[in-house]
Design a protein around this motif. Sequence first.
Motif, short mmCIF file in Angstrom:
data_model
loop_
_atom_site.label_atom_id
_atom_site.label_comp_id
_atom_site.label_asym_id
_atom_site.label_seq_id
_atom_site.Cartn_x
_atom_site.Cartn_y
_atom_site.Cartn_z
N ALA A 94 81.11 75.72 -32.90
CA ALA A 94 79.76 75.30 -32.91
C ALA A 94 79.06 75.75 -34.47
O ALA A 94 77.82 75.81 -34.69
N THR A 95 80.05 76.12 -35.29
CA THR A 95 79.48 76.53 -36.59
C THR A 95 78.47 75.39 -37.40
O THR A 95 77.77 75.61 -38.19
N GLU A 96 78.98 74.14 -37.04
CA GLU A 96 78.33 73.11 -37.80
C GLU A 96 76.85 72.49 -36.83
O GLU A 96 76.30 71.78 -37.28
N ASN A 97 76.94 73.05 -35.62
CA ASN A 97 75.87 72.53 -34.81
C ASN A 97 74.54 73.43 -34.97
O ASN A 97 74.43 74.78 -34.95
N LYS A 98 73.49 72.68 -35.29
CA LYS A 98 72.39 73.45 -35.70
C LYS A 98 71.21 72.74 -35.10
O LYS A 98 71.01 71.43 -35.53
N ARG A 99 70.48 73.11 -34.05
CA ARG A 99 69.41 72.53 -33.60
C ARG A 99 68.04 72.39 -34.45
O ARG A 99 67.61 73.45 -35.18
N ALA A 100 67.55 71.23 -34.63
CA ALA A 100 66.45 71.03 -35.59
C ALA A 100 65.23 71.71 -34.86
O ALA A 100 64.94 71.77 -33.77
N CYS A 101 64.28 72.55 -35.79
CA CYS A 101 63.25 72.86 -35.37
C CYS A 101 62.18 71.83 -35.21
O CYS A 101 62.11 70.70 -35.85
#
Length: 102
Positions: A94-101
């Motif tokens: 999940a290191t590249e998974n980032k949920r947008a604010c």
Amino acid sequence: MMTSVDTDLIRVLADPLRLQIVTLLARETLCTTHLVEETGAKQTNLSNHLRVLREAGVVETEPCGRFTYYRLKPDVIAQLAGQFADLAESARGATENKRACP
């Protein structure tokens, strides 16, 4: 992949004395008298912690005359370790998974 960790077992092992007991029992099967000597805890306090560990399925008992010996159930610890290993593997993926604010 959603991974869950046995939070009840973590709560049981989070107590410093119980963790010390588990660590000692990982090395050898011991009776209450040995555990009192090793931990410095009072017998009644130790017995209460051993009851919690037994009820959680972490240790098993073996009567021997007037003594009760305690043995760690390694499969329980291995299962918890496996759950943490799965969680770590999830985190690596999940290191590249980032949920947008918003």
